[in-house]
Each structure stands twice: as structure tokens, then as C-alpha cells.
Design an enzyme around this catalytic site. Structure first.
Site, mmCIF file in Angstrom:
data_model
loop_
_atom_site.group_PDB
_atom_site.id
_atom_site.type_symbol
_atom_site.label_atom_id
_atom_site.label_comp_id
_atom_site.label_asym_id
_atom_site.label_seq_id
_atom_site.Cartn_x
_atom_site.Cartn_y
_atom_site.Cartn_z
ATOM 1 N N LYS A 38 33.527 22.510 50.085
ATOM 2 C CA LYS A 38 34.407 21.510 49.477
ATOM 3 C C LYS A 38 35.879 21.873 49.590
ATOM 4 O O LYS A 38 36.744 21.021 49.376
ATOM 5 C CB LYS A 38 34.018 21.302 48.014
ATOM 6 C CG LYS A 38 32.651 20.685 47.859
ATOM 7 C CD LYS A 38 32.552 19.365 48.598
ATOM 8 C CE LYS A 38 31.256 18.657 48.294
ATOM 9 N NZ LYS A 38 31.230 17.307 48.857
HETATM 10 N N1 PMP Z 1 26.098 22.322 48.095
HETATM 11 C C1 PMP Z 1 26.836 22.341 46.979
HETATM 12 C C2 PMP Z 1 26.804 23.568 46.105
HETATM 13 C C3 PMP Z 1 27.603 21.231 46.623
HETATM 14 O O1 PMP Z 1 28.311 21.245 45.470
HETATM 15 C C4 PMP Z 1 27.609 20.102 47.464
HETATM 16 C C5 PMP Z 1 28.439 18.902 47.135
HETATM 17 N N2 PMP Z 1 28.159 18.288 45.908
HETATM 18 C C6 PMP Z 1 26.818 20.105 48.612
HETATM 19 C C7 PMP Z 1 26.090 21.243 48.903
HETATM 20 C C8 PMP Z 1 26.670 18.882 49.485
HETATM 21 O O2 PMP Z 1 27.758 18.523 50.252
HETATM 22 P P1 PMP Z 1 28.119 17.016 50.559
HETATM 23 O O3 PMP Z 1 28.771 16.441 49.342
HETATM 24 O O4 PMP Z 1 29.048 17.096 51.717
HETATM 25 O O5 PMP Z 1 26.886 16.245 50.908
#
Ligand code: PMP
Length: 389
Positions: A74
């Protein structure tokens, strides 16, 4: 730009081959970075040797927890959202402007970190069923945190709707002219585009374009869509399979496999939990976001991972490879094994390690302990379930 680990869209990496330290480790200490932003991207790709050995395939994982601002993928998204907002005049540094976001944690942590570095405030709304490690960290970073009861997306008090409302109210009632900016990770293009310009190209470079499958879970869907779009549309890798890793209780697996999110016995909106009925945090969702939609047609398959499989995989990774990760990374690795076993021996599969287990001590890892998995030994049952005979 003197940036050690700068990535594709925020400057070219500086090469100092002639002055590499003579150490046994493969990464160079490099030169000073331009603040914390310079520590985002260019994460290592790790071969998970125990899983390669067990499967007879090559299992590779991008160590996204080593992004150096908020320690998850992120960071890439948060930086891109802020840079875009600045370009559009929606954020101006050091004017009291505030970034608002609805998040289960990781995006909030990245935004709150970068907000500090770039002269903004952060206001984070998150569901109250997420691990306290994440909300505590946000508070230490100086963010305003609202932990709100779990509510359906149709409710005005759903954490995403609340963050949007707070941002609008900030701008409307601001007496000092400062602005509220709703980052909107679930719907904004700046999310998946961050992965098109950084995560996707890095995976391509690090594998020399030699990979057979990419496996990832979806929270907003930004990662899987952005990487899928880069590999299939930009790098024109026609044969690479993109496979969704979905935790139990999430509707996305059904959507990909059967075209509907809910089984006939379930009614939409009847689930208590906002995200999914799973102990996994960060991935799995019961609605189609814009970030998932932009990559949906590029997905080849989906695999479902139970909480118990995720827990056993987490334990296996720490025991055999010294890799201590959170629940979404464990789901990714279990799904990578399942996907790999459907491909010929020797195939190369890439997945992601999203965050560290230290973010999940009080819930996921506590649960692993309570399940008695601490002293497990050979998880023959797990590997049989994942398709290894
Ligand atoms: N792993 C973790 C620990 C996350 O916080 C997130 C995002 N909420 C993701 C994976 C998934 O990523 P994305 O939002 O790009 O689908």
C-alpha cells in the site's frame, strides 16, 4: 535523484556498481534516499525454497513488507494517490489539508506515514474487528483513528462511507481554507495504476519475463488488476496465468468460477462482517470494486483457501524458511502452491508477501497458537489438501 530504492514512477534507480560494499549479502546499502518516499518499491523477490522443493515448481514471492514507509504494497498506492491529488490541486502541503481514508489498516498506515513526511494530517476510518496492532500504530503515527462497528456498504456508517463524509465535511466547514481529501482506494484509478507502473514492471524485470503464473488475493483488487494489466496488456505475456487467491467467506471466488458472488442459499447483505467471514485481514471482499473490475476479464482462475490452511501455511513458512508474515501473505502462499500444482513441473509462480506477522500478533498468530500449530512438524495434511501428493 539520490534514491536508493526509487521505483519506476518516482525516478530511476542510481547504479553504483563500482562502489558496491564487499559483503556477502546481495543488496547494497546504496546511497542516501530522498526521505521515506525513496524507500518505496524495488522490493526483493524471494524464492521460497521449502515450497519449491515441496512442489517441484519454482515459488517466488515479492517481499512487499519491505516497502520502507508503511511496510506493505500500500506504500506504492498511497504515494501514487497523494501525488495524483497534489497534481489535481486536491492537496497542498503544510496548509492543514487532511487525507481521509476507509481502510482495514495497511493503506491507512501508508497514508499516515506519508502524510507526516509530506505535510498533511491523516484521518483513518476502519472496522473495529481488525487487529489492534494496526490502529495502535496509526495512533502513534499521529493519525486520527475512528474504529467503527462493522456495517454493510449500504450503510452511511460503513467505514468507507464515513471517511468520504468526513472529507466532505472538512472542506465544507473549514474555517482556515484547508481541504479534506478522500483517497478512495477501492474505486480510484491511482490504486491499480500504481501497480501497473511499479509492481508489474518489477516482477517482469526480476523474473526476466520468465513466469508462468501470478497469484494474489484482492482487498480492493488494485494489486491483482494492476499487475495483470501490466503483464498481459503492456508486456504482452499471453501465456501467463493470473490467479485470484481468495480466503473463505469472500465472494470473489464464486464470481470468477460461477459468475455470481453468492451461493443460491445466501442473500446479498446478510453477512454480519463487512469484508468476509474469515480471520484473514486485508483480502477477500463481498462486492465488486472498480479496482477489481478493471482486471476481472484478465483473471484465468481462482482458488479458495480456508483459515486453517492459512494458519498452517504461516507456521510452515516460519519454521522452514524463517519468513514471518500475516494472514493475507499466508493465503497467497497456499494459493500459489495450489496454482503451481496445476502447472507442469518446473513452472515459475510469483506471489506476494504483503505484510509482517508483527501486525497480526494479537489475532492471527494468537489463533495459530491456540490451534496448537506451534509444534506442528510436517504438515502432510496441508500439502495433500493443496494438491501435493
Ligand atoms: N494484504 C494486505 C495485508 C492488505 O491490507 C491488502 C489491502 N487491503 C491486500 C493484501 C490486498 O491488496 P489490494 O487492495 O491491492 O487488493
Amino acid at each position: 535523484n539520490d534514491r536508493r530504492r526509487s521505483s519506476f514512477f518516482w525516478g530511476a534507480p542510481v547504479k553504483l556498481e563500482d562502489h558496491e560494499p564487499k559483503s556477502s549479502t546481495s543488496r547494497s546499502a546504496g546511497i542516501a534516499t530522498n526521505g521515506i518516499e525513496g524507500c518505496i518499491g524495488n522490493t526483493p523477490l524471494i524464492e521460497i525454497q521449502s515450497l519449491s522443493e515441496a512442489t517441484g515448481r519454482i515459488i517466488l514471492a515479492k517481499a512487499e513488507f519491505l516497502n520502507g514507509a508503511g511496510n506493505s504494497p500500500k506504500d506504492r498506492v498511497a504515494l501514487n494517490m497523494i501525488l495524483e491529488a497534489e497534481k489535481q490541486g486536491l492537496l497542498t502541503p503544510h496548509q492543514g489539508d487532511t487525507i481521509y481514508e476507509g481502510t482495514v489498516g495497511s493503506t491507512g498506515i501508508s497514508l499516515a506515514t506519508l502524510a507526516r513526511a509530506k505535510g498533511y494530517k491523516a484521518h483513518i476510518c476502519m472496522p473495529d474487528d481488525q487487529a489492534f496492532e494496526k490502529s495502535d500504530l496509526l495512533i502513534h503515527l499521529g493519525a486520527t483513528v475512528e474504529r467503527v462497528p462493522v456495517a454493510p456498504i449500504t450503510s452511511p456508517d460503513h467505514f468507507v462511507n464515513l471517511a468520504r463524509r468526513r472529507a466532505i465535511e472538512h472542506t465544507r466547514f473549514s474555517e482556515d481554507g484547508s481541504k479534506g481529501f478522500f483517497a478512495n482506494q477501492f474505486e480510484t484509478e491511482s490504486n491499480w495504476q500504481a501497480h501497473v507502473v511499479s509492481t508489474g514492471p518489477e516482477i517482469y524485470q526480476q523474473t526476466d519475463g520468465n513466469l508462468d503464473a501470478f497469484v494474489a488475493g484482492a482487498g480492493t483488487g488494485g494489486t491483482i488488476s494492476g499487475v495483470a494489466r501490466y503483464l498481459k496488456l503492456e508486456a504482452k505475456m499471453k501465456n501467463v496465468k493470473v490467479i485470484l487467491a481468495d480466503p473463505q467467506g469472500s465472494g470473489l471466488y464464486n464470481k470468477i468460477k460461477h459468475g455470481v458472488m453468492y451461493s443460491p442459499t445466501e442473500k446479498e447483505g446478510t453477512r454480519r462482517r463487512q469484508q468476509v467471514d474469515s480471520m484473514v485481514e486485508g483480502i477477500g471482499i463481498n462486492r465488486i470494486t472498480n479496482n477489481f473490475e478493471v482486471g476481472r476479464d484478465l483473471l484465468d482462475d481462482a482458488v479458495k483457501v480456508t483459515d486453517e490452511q492459512a494458519c498452517r501455511m504461516a507456521r510452515w513458512l516460519v519454521e522452514n524458511d524463517g519468513i514471518f508474515v500475516g494472514s493475507s501473505s499466508s493465503v497467497n502462499c497456499a494459493a500459489a502452491v495450489m496454482a503451481a500444482m496445476k502447472l507442469p513441473p518446473g513452472s515459475r509462480v510469483v506471489t506476494l508477501l504483503c505484510d509482517s506477522g508483527t501486525r497480526h500478533l494479537s489475532k492471527f498468530w494468537k489463533n495459530i497458537k491456540e490451534m496448537g500449530l506451534e509444534e506442528e512438524g510436517e504438515p502432510t495434511d496441508l500439502f495433500a489438501e493443496l494438491g501435493i501428493s
